[in-house]
Design an enzyme around this catalytic site. Sequence first.
Site, PDB file in Angstrom:
ATOM      1  N   GLN A   1     -41.713 -94.067  65.639  1.00  0.00           N
ATOM      2  CA  GLN A   1     -42.043 -94.157  64.215  1.00  0.00           C
ATOM      3  C   GLN A   1     -43.337 -94.962  64.049  1.00  0.00           C
ATOM      4  O   GLN A   1     -43.423 -96.104  64.487  1.00  0.00           O
ATOM      5  CB  GLN A   1     -40.879 -94.820  63.450  1.00  0.00           C
ATOM      6  CG  GLN A   1     -41.060 -94.842  61.957  1.00  0.00           C
ATOM      7  CD  GLN A   1     -41.091 -93.444  61.335  1.00  0.00           C
ATOM      8  OE1 GLN A   1     -40.300 -92.574  61.654  1.00  0.00           O
ATOM      9  NE2 GLN A   1     -42.061 -93.205  60.454  1.00  0.00           N
TER      10      GLN A   1
ATOM     11  N   ASP B   1     -42.556 -84.469  67.909  1.00  0.00           N
ATOM     12  CA  ASP B   1     -43.540 -84.718  66.843  1.00  0.00           C
ATOM     13  C   ASP B   1     -44.859 -83.995  67.138  1.00  0.00           C
ATOM     14  O   ASP B   1     -45.719 -83.897  66.266  1.00  0.00           O
ATOM     15  CB  ASP B   1     -43.832 -86.225  66.756  1.00  0.00           C
ATOM     16  CG  ASP B   1     -43.315 -86.832  65.466  1.00  0.00           C
ATOM     17  OD1 ASP B   1     -42.927 -86.067  64.565  1.00  0.00           O
ATOM     18  OD2 ASP B   1     -43.317 -88.077  65.365  1.00  0.00           O
TER      19      ASP B   1
ATOM     20  N   LYS C   1     -34.278 -89.401  58.619  1.00  0.00           N
ATOM     21  CA  LYS C   1     -34.226 -88.528  59.803  1.00  0.00           C
ATOM     22  C   LYS C   1     -32.814 -88.535  60.398  1.00  0.00           C
ATOM     23  O   LYS C   1     -32.294 -87.485  60.787  1.00  0.00           O
ATOM     24  CB  LYS C   1     -35.252 -88.992  60.845  1.00  0.00           C
ATOM     25  CG  LYS C   1     -36.675 -88.623  60.447  1.00  0.00           C
ATOM     26  CD  LYS C   1     -37.736 -89.282  61.303  1.00  0.00           C
ATOM     27  CE  LYS C   1     -39.116 -89.015  60.680  1.00  0.00           C
ATOM     28  NZ  LYS C   1     -40.189 -89.803  61.251  1.00  0.00           N
TER      29      LYS C   1
END
Length: 282
Positions: A97, A120, A53
Site C-alpha cells: 500500500q 497491482d 480491499k
Amino acid sequence: MPAGIIDGKAIAAQIRLEVADRVSALKKKGVVPGLAVILVGENPASVTYVANKQKACAEVGMRSFVRRFPADVSEEMVLAEIKKLNMDPSCHGILVQLPLPKHIREAACIEAIDPKKDVDGFHPVNVGRMLIGESSFIPCTPAGIVELLRRSKVKIEGAEAVVVGRSNIVGKPVALLLLRENATVTVCHTRTRSLGEVTRRADILVVAAGRPRMISGDMIKEGATVIDVGINRVDGKLVGDVDFETARERCGLITPVPGGVGPMTIAMLLKQCVEAAELNVH
Ligand code: NAD
C-alpha cells in the site's frame, strides 16, 4: 441532449460477480485465492483503502491477509516480509500500500515482489511486458478504464484518444493500453501548449490530472466519450477533473465522480488476483 452516464458501480459489480464465479471454480479444485497487503504506518487514507480491499476480497470468497508494520519499521524488515510472501503458496497476489514512509524506497519494495504475484502491475517486468504487448498484470485503474470502455461498447480501434496526465500509475499506462487497442493516442501534461485544442480532437478523452474541474465543456468534442479519473475534495464534496455539468452538454458518454472509474480499481485488483491464482493451477 445530455450525455449518457457510464455507471462504473454497476460495471464493477458485474465484474465482482464474474470473479466470485471464478473463485468458486478454483475452490472446487482446492485452491483459495489469497491477496496479501503490506501496510506500513497508519495513514488514515491507506488504512481505509486496505480495509476496503479486505472487504472486497471477502465478498468474492477470496482470502486476504494484511501485514501491518509501524511507520518506523526498517526497509529490510519490509523486504524480508515480501520475500516470505513470494514463497508462500497460499498467497497469490501481493501489494504494497502506497505511499510508504520516506525512509523506505517504494521502488525497492515493488521490485522485491515476484512479478507473478504483482497484481497491482507496478513491477518493472510487468510494465515492460505491457509496453511490448505481452500478457502481464496491468495497473488496476488503467485496466478498469479500458474495461469501462469495452463494456460500454465504445469503439477504441481507430479512435482519436487523448490522455491528460502522464503519471506512472494512470496516464502513461492508460495511453499504452489504448495504443494496444489501436487508438491514435496523444498524451498531454503540464507543459502541453493549447490544451483545449488537443482535447477537442478526442473521440475518447481520459483525464487524470488531479485538478478539480479543469476540463470544461468547451474543451470537449461533440459526442466524445469522457473518462474522468480525478478524485478531488472541494468544500467537502468529491469532484472530478472534468466540469461535469458543462461537459455533459457536449459529450456522448461520461463517467461520474464518484461512481465512475473509482469502483473499477478494486474490481480489477480482484480480477487480477483470481487470474494469478488460476495461473498456479495445473
Ligand atoms: P499525478 O499527480 O501523479 O499526475 C498528474 C498528471 O497530470 C501529471 O503527469 C501532470 O503532468 C498532469 N497535469 C497536472 N496538471 C495539469 C494541467 N493543468 N494540464 C495538463 N496536465 C496536467 O496524479 P495521478 O496519480 O495520475 O492521479 C490523477 C488523478 O486521478 C488524481 O485526482 C487521483 O486522485 C485520481 N486517481 C483516481 C484513481 C481511481 O481509482 N479512480 C486511481 C488513481 C488516481
